[in-house]
Design an enzyme around this catalytic site. Structure first.
Site, PDB file in Angstrom:
ATOM      1  N   CYS A 328       1.295  -1.443   0.294  1.00 48.77           N
ATOM      2  CA  CYS A 328       0.397  -0.068  -0.167  1.00 48.77           C
ATOM      3  C   CYS A 328       0.667   1.419   0.228  1.00 48.77           C
ATOM      4  CB  CYS A 328      -0.975   0.195   1.072  1.00 48.77           C
ATOM      5  SG  CYS A 328      -2.714   1.162   0.983  1.00 48.77           S
ATOM      6  N   HIS A 432      -3.627  -5.540   1.595  1.00 48.89           N
ATOM      7  CA  HIS A 432      -3.372  -5.780   2.614  1.00 48.89           C
ATOM      8  C   HIS A 432      -3.708  -6.995   3.458  1.00 48.89           C
ATOM      9  CE1 HIS A 432      -2.802  -1.536   4.055  1.00 48.89           C
ATOM     10  NE2 HIS A 432      -3.490  -1.227   3.338  1.00 48.89           N
TER      11      HIS A 432
END
Length: 488
Positions: A328, A432
């Site tokens: 991310c 994630h």
């Protein structure tokens, strides 16, 4: 409602355990936290964002996580400001003073969510935030006694004996409450006890005589629970694991606005991995793999990383054959440029990334929130991936033509995610939880250099931990006395 004398007293864990105890008894139970401040979040099935702890508590309750379980989520973006998420969606960014003025509006969202949950479930187990005794936060409180008073909710007070001063914490907290708030506290739970309980008994007797309130039980210190941590990376997680049989050393730099560090829970539990978090001023030690984590303020954390002298160490790590993964915000750092023209995460402007992957990222006004599934793009065997996306960045560039993952969208189409360098040393993804599935964990560890890598079933470990936690609460708490208000 479970409130605590301090942060990290064990509120989240106790609520999770109570949810499983009640679910076992056949009750329809839901967790609820009016206001949560955390950079660890989860994505609900309908594309909303809630605190990670409430998602875990929902699992303990055997129900699907929902945005009503955490109607107000504050994600700090600086020491004085935060992104305000209401009912799962980012609404605005406010500093502390402005948010204090906004609290009456936030309370409306809290009460609406609580009402919906009470209509849908037999029991709602509420978690407070921090301590109810913060005098400066009493005005317009929506997280602790301000909420409990509004909905007429009984309160159990939890204190952590492991840090010391447990009796002062409990008596002092009661002393800081108003008469009506004090009367609302039905009793105490003492958490994380080690030693001979008979030596503690005189203190328990004194506490009950002093306050006129019962101690519902003393919970032992439970080692080895695989439960999602909500906030900061605690000391036990940051310290050297010292696993004697570990074959792969993994380093994670701890950034000021690190988010979703639960991405590393599978590695923390893996017997073949020595996972270490390094903090400010610490050198980057020799390692096989360095992972750049997610961040709520990517450009500021990139500046911090460079100010600590970690960039030359990372370049040296790659020069000697090491591997790097960016997740991310970490993915955005690996590209050529990060643009924030509207100042979504701080002052407007652009920052140069490391340039190891050929793409640029622009922060957009709308956050991407979705659960995802798919597979590793370049694995020697099928490696399923399951996780979630939480990001405002949109990345573009030729480097994305060599993806790290293939994801399956709800409409049945396949889309690429992330990137992998031509030399195979650098991998980036927006997903994630990329290590959570056993086959994905195995595939990524093999890529990082661990021959004979094995996967680890984090979901099974988490479920076993919830069961163990519930067993402990059932055997150490007077649940009949504690749940008495539910029968009125």
């Amino acid at each position: 409602m479970v409130q605590g004398t301090t942060s990290d007293a064990g509120k989240s864990t106790v609520v999770a355990g109570l949810c499983r105890v009640l679910a076992r008894a056949g009750m329809r139970v839901a967790p609820f936290k009016p206001q949560n401040m955390a950079l660890n979040s989860a994505v609900t099935a309908d594309g909303g964002e809630i605190g990670r702890a409430q998602a875990l508590q929902a699992q303990a309750a055997r129900v699907e996580p929902h945005t009503d379980m955490n109607p107000v989520l504050l994600k700090p973006s600086s020491d004085t400001g935060a992104q305000i998420i209401i009912h799962g969606k980012a609404r605005l960014d406010l500093d502390a003073r402005a948010y204090h003025a906004y609290k009456p509006e936030a309370m409306k969202a809290v009460l609406a969510s609580h009402e919906r949950l009470t209509q849908a479930y037999d029991v709602v187990v509420v978690e407070g935030a921090g301590s109810p005794a913060e005098i400066n936060l009493r005005d317009r409180d929506i997280a602790n006694m301000g909420f409990a008073e509004r909905v007429d909710c009984p309160v159990v007070l939890v204190a952590d004996i492991d840090r010391g001063g447990v009796f002062a914490h409990l008596v002092g907290t009661l002393d800081c409450l108003s008469d009506s708030e004090r009367a609302r506290v039905t009793g105490f739970i003492i958490n994380r006890f080690r030693g001979d309980i008979s030596l503690l008994q005189p203190g328990l007797d004194w506490l009950e005589a002093r306050t006129g309130k019962p101690v519902f039980g003393v919970l032992p210190y439970l080692h080895g629970l695989h439960l999602d941590a909500e906030d900061a990376i605690v000391g036990a997680q940051s310290a050297k694991r010292g696993t004697p049989d570990a074959l792969l050393r993994v380093i994670v730099p701890v950034l000021p606005r690190i988010s979703n560090h639960t991405d590393f829970d599978a590695l923390r539990a893996h017997p073949q991995v020595d996972l270490r978090f390094i903090g400010p001023g610490m050198p980057v030690p020799p390692a096989d793999l360095v992972i750049l984590p997610g961040s709520k303020s990517v450009r500021a954390d990139l500046d911090f990383l460079r100010a600590n002298g970690w960039e030359p160490a990372l370049r040296r790590h790659l020069r000697y054959g090491g591997k790097v993964i960016g997740i991310c915000g970490g993915m955005q750092m690996l590209g050529r440029q990060i643009h924030d023209p509207a100042g979504h995460e701080g002052p407007a402007g652009s920052s140069a990334g490391f340039g190891w992957l050929d793409y640029e990222t622009t922060l957009a006004p709308h956050k991407q929130l979705r659960r995802v599934s798919g597979r590793l793009a370049d694995a020697d065997r099928e490696a399923a991936v399951s996780g979630y996306e939480i990001h405002m960045g949109v990345s573009t560039g030729s480097g994305l033509e060599r993806p790290a993952l293939w994801l399956d969208d709800e409409n049945g189409t396949r889309r690429a995610d992330g990137a992998c360098s031509e030399d195979g040393q650098v991998l980036a993804t927006y997903v994630h939880g990329v290590f959570d599935e056993p086959t994905a964990c195995e595939g990524l560890l093999r890529w990082a250099g661990l021959d004979g890598a094995q996967g680890i079933d984090l979901a099974a470990l988490r479920e076993a931990s919830i069961e163990r936690l519930a067993d402990t609460l059932a055997s150490h708490l007077d649940l009949g006395a504690m749940f008495a208000p539910l029968r009125r």
